[in-house]
Write an enzyme that holds these catalytic residues in place. Structure first.
Site, PDB file in Angstrom:
ATOM      1  N   ASP A  38       0.816  -1.204   0.000  1.00 12.51           N
ATOM      2  CA  ASP A  38       0.000   0.000   0.000  1.00 12.51           C
ATOM      3  C   ASP A  38       0.860   1.268   0.000  1.00 12.51           C
ATOM      4  OD1 ASP A  38      -2.235   1.565   0.089  1.00 12.51           O
ATOM      5  OD2 ASP A  38      -3.080   0.650   1.879  1.00 12.51           O
ATOM      6  N   ASP A  39       0.616   2.162  -0.957  1.00 12.48           N
ATOM      7  CA  ASP A  39       1.255   3.492  -0.994  1.00 12.48           C
ATOM      8  C   ASP A  39       2.772   3.444  -1.193  1.00 12.48           C
ATOM      9  OD1 ASP A  39      -1.289   4.363  -0.474  1.00 12.48           O
ATOM     10  OD2 ASP A  39      -0.744   5.683   1.179  1.00 12.48           O
ATOM     11  N   CYS A  78      -6.396   3.727  -3.599  1.00  7.55           N
ATOM     12  CA  CYS A  78      -6.426   2.306  -3.229  1.00  7.55           C
ATOM     13  C   CYS A  78      -7.597   1.546  -3.840  1.00  7.55           C
ATOM     14  CB  CYS A  78      -6.471   2.163  -1.703  1.00  7.55           C
ATOM     15  SG  CYS A  78      -5.026   2.825  -0.839  1.00  7.55           S
ATOM     16  N   HIS A 132      -9.436  -2.618  -1.074  1.00  7.47           N
ATOM     17  CA  HIS A 132      -9.549  -1.502  -0.126  1.00  7.47           C
ATOM     18  C   HIS A 132     -10.332  -2.006   1.089  1.00  7.47           C
ATOM     19  CE1 HIS A 132      -9.345   2.563   1.173  1.00  7.47           C
ATOM     20  NE2 HIS A 132     -10.610   2.852   0.971  1.00  7.47           N
ATOM     21  N   ASP A 302       0.261  -0.430  -5.058  1.00  9.15           N
ATOM     22  CA  ASP A 302      -1.044  -0.188  -5.693  1.00  9.15           C
ATOM     23  C   ASP A 302      -1.134   1.159  -6.414  1.00  9.15           C
ATOM     24  OD1 ASP A 302      -1.045   1.243  -3.305  1.00  9.15           O
ATOM     25  OD2 ASP A 302      -3.097   0.705  -2.757  1.00  9.15           O
ATOM     26  N   HIS A 303      -0.238   2.075  -6.094  1.00 13.15           N
ATOM     27  CA  HIS A 303      -0.129   3.369  -6.787  1.00 13.15           C
ATOM     28  C   HIS A 303       1.114   4.059  -6.244  1.00 13.15           C
ATOM     29  CE1 HIS A 303      -1.749   4.653  -2.982  1.00 13.15           C
ATOM     30  NE2 HIS A 303      -2.864   3.992  -3.223  1.00 13.15           N
TER      31      HIS A 303
END
Length: 460
Positions: A38-39, A78, A132, A302-303
């Site tokens: 995540d992130d 997310c 998410h 995810d990004h």
């Protein structure tokens, strides 16, 4: 004579189909380790985003698999990123653009990636943040271990505000949620599995708040912290639609007024290195197990994430730092150790890639492209641009040379990454780039679905 030849042709065709089906059924069934983080942006070792970052375990994985240096998310948030890559349906097709839009009500019939593996005889299990959090999909998991909470400071916020905060916590690794998630994976590898498996492990850090044990902060002394390269008035040539997304009067203004830039970067680095340590525990367990030689590993963020570039913090934007993701694939017997591909790929490509690698029937309707050809030859010809969407009608198209952004109001940005990797000079109004923009615009989604219904939960 015609009937004779027709019979022979039919016989040959039938034999070919039989041979293909037999071969497909008798090819080895690989396991899959699906690692979502995540992130996590491109500041990790193999991607060179931050000099001096400590990510030895991700570095080690990169030496085994193929690194995709131009990999991008389908959406810089997310929920839409994860929902789209797990269903194979783009945000612009589903209308799921933001974190507060439940995806399953508008994709009732979607067969998710784990569902497809279950339907094709795999043992499927998930742990941690795969979807998410508030929109996890029970239908996807025959067995699922949730997202444990991690320790927090006794009084918060410490340095920031609300969830936008960073501080060491008085805790051990074993107290952290991601440690517990990995322990589930370690237990899984220690068991006997009669069927091929699909194991998904989702890490929460480095998602906000950046609360991890003190030892990780100690690895990055405050006086050694390097801020991202920025220029004054970076938003001066950005259209109002982009400035509205960046919100410089919010997070960035707070950071500057409270002199928190170095501390925030320190918190992000500490959280990234903590995540790397847990990823190492998981990969070490796989390496020591009986499944090491026949397990595909897919690792991705995810990004992306901004830490002050473009006067912006967090994700939620269409620029490089928000949309570029770490992406590494190890395919036994196929990928070459330490290979690097500079082709533009997207997280939407994961679904068709895994079904092909595992010799499953082709899944119809997927909007990504299998990158198996790039695993075989990272430099092979590739004519797919990568598209990232943030909100209705807002898209970025990334080729190997350019980033082209078109907002819903028709305003544009264009950056030449050969000469301007920080995206400091918007070329969109320069007439000599009209043909470049027209060419890139051909990759914009043909469908822009209306916004899916929203709920109060899940904004972050």
């Amino acid at each position: 004579m015609k009937s004779k030849y027709a019979f022979l042709a039919s016989l040959t065709f039938s034999f070919a189909i039989f041979t293909q089906t037999f071969a497909q059924k008798n090819q080895p069934k690989y396991n899959v380790l699906f690692i979502a983080v995540d992130d996590m942006n491109d500041w990790i070792g193999p991607f060179g985003g931050y000099p001096g970052i400590k990510t030895p375990n991700i570095d080690k994985l990169a030496k085994r698999g193929v690194i995709f240096t131009r990999a991008y998310c389908s959406a810089p948030a997310c929920n839409p990123s994860r929902a789209s890559l797990l269903t194979g349906v783009r945000p612009s097709t589903s209308g799921v653009y933001h974190n507060n839009q439940p995806w399953r009500p508008v994709l009732k019939d979607a067969v998710t990636l784990p569902q497809y593996f279950t339907a094709n005889g795999y043992e499927v299990e998930g742990a941690g943040k795969i979807y998410h959090d508030v929109f996890n999909d029970e239908a996807s998991w025959p067995k699922y271990f949730g997202v444990p909470k991690s320790p927090q400071p006794p009084a918060k916020p410490v340095n920031g505000f609300s969830n936008f905060d960073w501080s060491p916590v008085d805790a051990k690794d074993e107290d952290m949620g991601d440690y517990k998630i990995v322990s589930q994976g370690i237990d899984f590898f220690g068991k006997k599995h009669e069927k091929p498996f699909f194991l998904a492990i989702g890490f929460t850090r480095p998602h906000l708040p950046w609360y991890v044990p003190q030892k990780y902060f100690d690895m990055y002394p405050l006086e050694s912290i390097k801020k991202p390269k920025v220029i004054d008035n970076d938003l001066g040539d950005v259209p109002s639609a982009g400035i509205k997304i960046a919100k410089p009067e919010g997070d960035h203004k707070f950071i500057l007024e409270n002199k928190q830039w170095e501390k925030a970067v320190q918190g992000y680095l500490a959280s990234t290195t903590f995540a790397d340590g847990q990823i190492g525990r998981l990969l070490d367990a796989l390496e020591k197990s009986e499944y090491a030689k026949n397990t595909i590993i897919v690792f991705f963020g995810d990004h992306g994430w901004h830490l002050g570039e473009k006067e912006h913090w967090r994700k939620f934007a269409l620029w490089e730092e928000a949309s570029r993701v770490p992406f590494i694939v190890y395919a036994p017997g196929l990928s070459k150790p330490g290979a690097v591909s500079e082709r533009t790929v997207n997280l939407m490509d994961i679904y068709p890639t895994l079904t092909e690698l595992c010799n499953l029937p082709t899944k119809k309707g997927l909007e990504g492209n299998s990158i198996v050809p790039l695993l075989k030859n990272p430099a092979t010809a590739w004519d797919h641009s990568s598209v990232t969407t943030h909100g209705f009608g807002n898209h970025a198209v990334r080729s190997e040379k350019y980033r082209y952004i078109r907002y819903n109001d028709g305003s544009e940005e264009l950056y030449d990454h050969d000469t301007d990797p920080q995206e400091w000079k918007n070329l969109a109004k320069d007439e000599k780039y009209a043909a470049v923009k027209a060419q890139l615009a051909k990759s914009l989604p043909a469908v822009n679905a209306k916004d899916a219904p929203t709920v109060k939960e899940g904004k972050e």
